[in-house]
Design a protein around this motif. Sequence first.
Motif, short mmCIF file in Angstrom:
data_model
loop_
_atom_site.label_atom_id
_atom_site.label_comp_id
_atom_site.label_asym_id
_atom_site.label_seq_id
_atom_site.Cartn_x
_atom_site.Cartn_y
_atom_site.Cartn_z
N TYR A 195 8.92 -0.28 9.19
CA TYR A 195 9.21 0.31 7.88
C TYR A 195 9.07 1.82 7.99
O TYR A 195 8.00 2.32 8.37
CB TYR A 195 8.23 -0.22 6.83
CG TYR A 195 8.22 -1.73 6.70
CD1 TYR A 195 9.09 -2.39 5.84
CD2 TYR A 195 7.33 -2.50 7.45
CE1 TYR A 195 9.07 -3.77 5.72
CE2 TYR A 195 7.30 -3.88 7.34
CZ TYR A 195 8.17 -4.50 6.48
OH TYR A 195 8.15 -5.87 6.37
N ALA A 245 0.64 -0.30 -0.21
CA ALA A 245 1.48 -1.20 -1.01
C ALA A 245 2.09 -2.30 -0.14
O ALA A 245 2.17 -3.47 -0.54
CB ALA A 245 2.58 -0.41 -1.70
N ARG A 246 2.51 -1.94 1.05
CA ARG A 246 3.10 -2.92 1.97
C ARG A 246 2.06 -3.96 2.36
O ARG A 246 2.33 -5.17 2.38
CB ARG A 246 3.65 -2.21 3.20
CG ARG A 246 4.13 -3.11 4.33
CD ARG A 246 5.24 -4.04 3.89
NE ARG A 246 6.39 -3.31 3.37
CZ ARG A 246 7.46 -3.90 2.83
NH1 ARG A 246 7.51 -5.23 2.75
NH2 ARG A 246 8.46 -3.17 2.37
N ALA A 248 -0.56 -4.84 0.68
CA ALA A 248 -0.92 -5.65 -0.49
C ALA A 248 0.03 -6.82 -0.69
O ALA A 248 -0.35 -7.85 -1.25
CB ALA A 248 -0.95 -4.78 -1.73
N SER A 249 1.26 -6.68 -0.22
CA SER A 249 2.26 -7.75 -0.41
C SER A 249 2.31 -8.73 0.75
O SER A 249 3.08 -9.69 0.72
CB SER A 249 3.65 -7.13 -0.60
OG SER A 249 4.08 -6.46 0.59
N ASP A 250 1.49 -8.51 1.78
CA ASP A 250 1.53 -9.37 2.97
C ASP A 250 0.78 -10.67 2.69
O ASP A 250 -0.36 -10.64 2.21
CB ASP A 250 0.90 -8.65 4.16
CG ASP A 250 1.31 -9.26 5.49
OD1 ASP A 250 1.04 -10.46 5.70
OD2 ASP A 250 1.90 -8.55 6.30
N PRO A 251 1.37 -11.83 3.00
CA PRO A 251 0.69 -13.11 2.74
C PRO A 251 -0.38 -13.47 3.74
O PRO A 251 -1.16 -14.40 3.50
CB PRO A 251 1.85 -14.12 2.80
CG PRO A 251 2.82 -13.51 3.76
CD PRO A 251 2.74 -12.02 3.53
N ARG A 275 -7.70 -1.65 0.00
CA ARG A 275 -7.16 -2.95 0.41
C ARG A 275 -7.85 -3.53 1.64
O ARG A 275 -7.88 -4.75 1.82
CB ARG A 275 -5.66 -2.80 0.72
CG ARG A 275 -4.83 -2.32 -0.44
CD ARG A 275 -4.71 -3.39 -1.50
NE ARG A 275 -3.92 -2.94 -2.64
CZ ARG A 275 -3.71 -3.69 -3.73
NH1 ARG A 275 -4.25 -4.90 -3.81
NH2 ARG A 275 -3.00 -3.23 -4.73
N SER A 306 -8.47 -6.99 6.88
CA SER A 306 -8.61 -7.62 5.56
C SER A 306 -10.06 -8.04 5.33
O SER A 306 -10.77 -8.40 6.28
CB SER A 306 -7.71 -8.85 5.46
OG SER A 306 -6.35 -8.50 5.44
#
Length: 349
Positions: A195, A245-246, A248-251, A275, A306
């Motif tokens: 990205y 932000a990227r 935060a959207s990772d599963p 995060r 994480s």
Amino acid sequence: MDDRRRPWLEGVGLLVVLAIAAAAFLVAKHPGGSDQQSVSTPTSPSAAASSPVPSPDVTAPPVKKAAKGSKARGGKARTTDPGIDVKADGEQCVNRSRTQLSVTSFNIHSGFNPPRTRQMLPTLAAEMKAMKSDVFLLEEVDQNRIWSGRVNQPEYFANALGMEYAFATNVLRPGNSRYGTAILSRYPILESHNYLLPRPGNTQQRGLLRVVIEPVPGRKVSLYVTHLEATSYAARVAQARVVAARIASDPNPVVLGGDMNSRSSSTTMALLRQRLVDTWSAAGRGNGLTHPNARPNARIDYVFASPSLGTTLTQVVPGTVSDHRAVRSVLDLAPDVPAQVCLPVLTDQ
């Protein structure tokens, strides 16, 4: 003796003999109150990579192993095989599967020594091999650049270490000259994507490379590496916002490493800590300084993870090639799972 009582006494004697024989049989079958049948425990292909690497400014704690089959004193457990502990109180404990993942973030300086007068790829590869990491998150990586000998550096290091790799081109120059970041992994890389990050003003293009691996069956982990802008505070903050932000959207659980060009107290790092956990703050040893390599006075290289991942150890590893020191973290993919499962040993009744 009354002959009428003799048959009864003979019957009692026979029962006593049978009881003694049965007891002897059970003792022979279950010595020490446990079943001694050998049980093998699968070993992860990267088991050797979990032990910390000693360095001049960090002393790794020694790992003590009991001699095979040795008996512990004072009622402690004794080791009967690599995966089973049989305790004196009759419990049998099975160690859980290995869930550690060792990750190193390293700005490799395009394989040059600090003054950029000599390229030292073999020396750098040997230093990386000595770190015994499952994953390398690399910054300042060249591919097909004239000044670094047209070498495909991520492929070179992957071959030297027996790993898979993903390379992200952030700067593309004429002649297919590429410069960017790379991730090396002992585990198969399941997917990868780069990205591009904000590029305000006349700053250099930066990126965020993501790959997915599965170090434990059913437990995927997303690995990220980035190299934030060195010349602009505003650019670093803008880039850190996009990175956060990227993530935060990772599963999946996330590990992020990189040369952030920012001190721990900066706004840039505060955005990432919203995060993720700074693994140095969680389990760092030594002073943590990473730059410049010879006499570091700043911590600008990081490994984040994480909150669902545990950190066993984080250390700085000095070297002789790059102008940065590497940061190596040992993570626990399942910190909430007990290290052992213990059950009582059942004997025949």
